[in-house]
Design a protein around this motif. Structure first.
Motif, short mmCIF file in Angstrom:
data_model
loop_
_atom_site.label_atom_id
_atom_site.label_comp_id
_atom_site.label_asym_id
_atom_site.label_seq_id
_atom_site.Cartn_x
_atom_site.Cartn_y
_atom_site.Cartn_z
N LEU A 1 0.93 -1.28 0.02
CA LEU A 1 -0.01 -0.05 -0.01
C LEU A 1 1.05 1.29 0.07
CD1 LEU A 1 -2.70 -1.27 2.41
CD2 LEU A 1 -3.20 -0.78 0.10
N ILE A 2 1.27 1.58 1.10
CA ILE A 2 2.33 2.80 1.14
C ILE A 2 3.42 2.66 0.42
CG2 ILE A 2 3.60 1.93 3.16
CD1 ILE A 2 3.72 5.02 4.23
N THR A 3 4.03 1.46 0.37
CA THR A 3 4.99 1.28 -0.73
C THR A 3 4.82 1.52 -2.25
OG1 THR A 3 4.75 -0.94 -0.63
CG2 THR A 3 6.20 -0.47 0.68
N ARG A 4 3.51 1.05 -2.39
CA ARG A 4 3.17 1.40 -3.97
C ARG A 4 2.86 3.03 -4.28
NH1 ARG A 4 3.99 1.47 -8.06
NH2 ARG A 4 2.78 0.90 -9.93
N VAL A 5 1.99 3.57 -3.04
CA VAL A 5 1.79 4.72 -3.28
C VAL A 5 2.94 5.74 -3.46
CG1 VAL A 5 0.64 7.04 -2.01
CG2 VAL A 5 -0.70 4.86 -2.02
N HIS A 6 4.04 5.68 -2.77
CA HIS A 6 5.11 6.37 -2.81
C HIS A 6 6.22 5.73 -3.72
CE1 HIS A 6 3.57 9.12 0.33
NE2 HIS A 6 3.38 7.90 0.99
N ASP A 7 5.85 4.71 -4.51
CA ASP A 7 6.68 4.48 -5.56
C ASP A 7 8.11 3.82 -5.08
OD1 ASP A 7 5.01 4.92 -7.85
OD2 ASP A 7 5.46 6.95 -7.99
N TRP A 8 8.05 3.14 -3.84
CA TRP A 8 8.97 2.56 -3.34
C TRP A 8 9.29 1.16 -3.85
CZ3 TRP A 8 7.30 3.58 2.37
CH2 TRP A 8 7.03 5.08 2.71
N ILE A 9 8.00 0.40 -4.50
CA ILE A 9 8.07 -0.63 -5.28
C ILE A 9 7.33 -0.39 -6.42
CG2 ILE A 9 8.32 -2.21 -3.33
CD1 ILE A 9 5.40 -2.83 -3.69
N ASP A 10 7.94 -1.02 -7.50
CA ASP A 10 6.88 -0.89 -8.80
C ASP A 10 5.77 -1.64 -8.96
OD1 ASP A 10 8.03 -3.21 -9.56
OD2 ASP A 10 9.79 -2.36 -10.83
N ALA A 11 5.09 -1.58 -10.22
CA ALA A 11 3.89 -2.55 -10.47
C ALA A 11 4.34 -4.03 -10.28
CB ALA A 11 3.32 -2.29 -11.57
N ALA A 12 5.60 -4.52 -11.01
CA ALA A 12 5.99 -5.67 -10.97
C ALA A 12 6.25 -6.21 -9.80
CB ALA A 12 7.07 -5.80 -12.06
N GLU A 13 7.12 -5.61 -8.76
CA GLU A 13 7.17 -6.08 -7.39
C GLU A 13 5.90 -6.27 -6.63
OE1 GLU A 13 8.94 -7.30 -3.79
OE2 GLU A 13 9.48 -7.20 -6.12
N ALA A 14 5.04 -5.35 -6.80
CA ALA A 14 3.70 -5.22 -6.15
C ALA A 14 2.93 -6.70 -6.43
CB ALA A 14 2.63 -4.07 -6.50
N LYS A 15 2.71 -7.06 -7.81
CA LYS A 15 2.28 -8.02 -8.24
C LYS A 15 2.84 -9.39 -7.77
CE LYS A 15 0.73 -10.70 -12.55
NZ LYS A 15 0.88 -10.80 -14.08
N ARG A 16 4.33 -9.22 -7.41
CA ARG A 16 4.97 -10.49 -6.81
C ARG A 16 4.47 -10.61 -5.40
NH1 ARG A 16 9.51 -8.86 -10.23
NH2 ARG A 16 9.95 -7.33 -8.79
N ARG A 17 4.55 -9.40 -4.79
CA ARG A 17 4.14 -9.49 -3.29
C ARG A 17 2.45 -10.05 -3.27
NH1 ARG A 17 7.14 -4.67 -0.06
NH2 ARG A 17 9.32 -5.06 -0.85
N TYR A 18 1.75 -9.64 -4.15
CA TYR A 18 0.47 -10.17 -3.96
C TYR A 18 0.62 -11.57 -4.00
CZ TYR A 18 -1.12 -5.50 -5.63
OH TYR A 18 -1.47 -4.26 -5.53
N GLY A 19 1.51 -12.12 -4.77
CA GLY A 19 1.51 -13.48 -4.74
C GLY A 19 2.20 -14.15 -3.45
N HIS A 20 2.94 -13.47 -3.05
CA HIS A 20 3.55 -13.93 -1.85
C HIS A 20 2.55 -14.04 -0.75
CE1 HIS A 20 7.73 -12.00 -3.04
NE2 HIS A 20 7.63 -13.32 -3.86
N ILE A 21 1.67 -12.97 -0.72
CA ILE A 21 0.72 -12.77 0.41
C ILE A 21 -0.36 -13.88 0.16
CG2 ILE A 21 -1.09 -11.43 1.07
CD1 ILE A 21 0.79 -8.90 0.74
N ASN A 22 -0.93 -14.09 -0.92
CA ASN A 22 -1.50 -15.19 -1.11
C ASN A 22 -1.11 -16.51 -0.80
OD1 ASN A 22 -3.84 -13.63 -2.40
ND2 ASN A 22 -2.99 -13.68 -4.29
#
Length: 270
Positions: free
Chosen positions: A132-153
């Motif tokens: 969330l905050i990492t994505r809003v502030h561009d600390w991670i990019d869309a590709a990393e966010a997608k990877r993290r969604y997979g990790h969380i699932n």
């Protein structure tokens, strides 16, 4: 067949996070005082269910509370879980990662706090901050966010497969309601301890947060770890909705006290 309260608030692919939806009160009787009494009754029933969960010492429950600043995470803990015996509940509030935590993967600190057998754990903020905050502030990019969604699932599936029931709540308030609550904290000296100037900075990214929240919720809503979007402009209705969902879930677990011990039959304590 009547729609259950869980189904009423369960996220779907059509779910939208709009300001006007934050004020909805579908469960309200129209009498605020009566609704507060209902919440208290539900809280006592949750406490009884948790007593059986604790006594049986087999299953586990994890409740995740997410939402913008002032959305009512602390209020939910007090209003919905305040009657639970402290032995059977643990509330974990997540802040910015410590230097030690930053040396590990982002789920390391989360895994240490998941509920043990017989316990109900409440996450006040959670691993979702890392998408969330990492994505809003561009600390991670869309590709990393997608990877993290997979990790969380994968992480939440593991919890489910090892006996943890997972419930995730997004407390949805409007931008105007947040403004009002922040102003109340400024105006009341007794609430200054709740106010953080950084909240005003995060508020500037309101629209981005709404977008990222919806993306994260849609990407991580699963049958084993469902998301519920709770209209939270009304504190009473927020608690009413969450308490109903929690109780409905606990009752669906068919909890019971352990069988009576035969060796105690007829025992007289002198």
């Amino acid at each position: 067949m009547a729609t259950s309260i869980r189904e009423q608030f369960r996220v779907t692919k059509k779910t939208e996070i709009k300001d006007e939806n934050a004020a909805l009160k579908p469960l309200s009787s129209g009498d605020k005082a009566a609704d507060k009494v209902t919440v208290q009754t539900l809280a006592l029933q949750i406490a009884e269910q948790q007593a059986m969960l604790y006594a049986s010492h087999s299953k586990k429950v994890l409740v995740v509370l997410q939402g913008m600043d002032t959305s009512g995470k602390d209020g939910t803990v007090n209003g919905v879980f305040g009657s639970v015996n402290p032995e059977g509940i643990r509330v974990i509030s997540y802040k910015a990662p410590s230097p030690l935590e930053l040396q590990h993967d982002y789920l390391w600190r989360i895994h240490q706090q998941v509920p043990k057998q017989g316990e109900l754990a409440v996450f006040n903020r959670s691993h979702y901050e890392d998408v969330l905050i990492t994505r809003v502030h561009d600390w991670i990019d869309a590709a990393e966010a997608k990877r993290r969604y997979g990790h969380i699932n994968d992480f939440e599936r593991m919890l489910s497969e090892t006996g943890t029931v997972v419930l995730k709540f997004f407390l949805h308030i409007s931008k105007e309601e947040q403004r009002s609550r922040l102003q109340e904290r400024v105006d009341d000296p007794n609430k200054h301890w709740k106010f953080d100037v950084q909240d005003l900075e995060e508020r500037k990214s309101w629209d981005d947060y709404q977008k990222v929240y919806l993306q994260a919720i849609q990407a991580t809503d699963t049958d084993h770890a469902p998301w519920y979007v709770i209209p939270a402009n009304s504190k009473t209705h927020r608690n009413l909705a969450i308490a109903n969902i929690v109780l409905e879930t606990l009752q669906g677990m068919k909890l019971a006290y352990p069988p009576a011990k035969k060796e105690l039959a007829g025992l007289k304590v002198s």
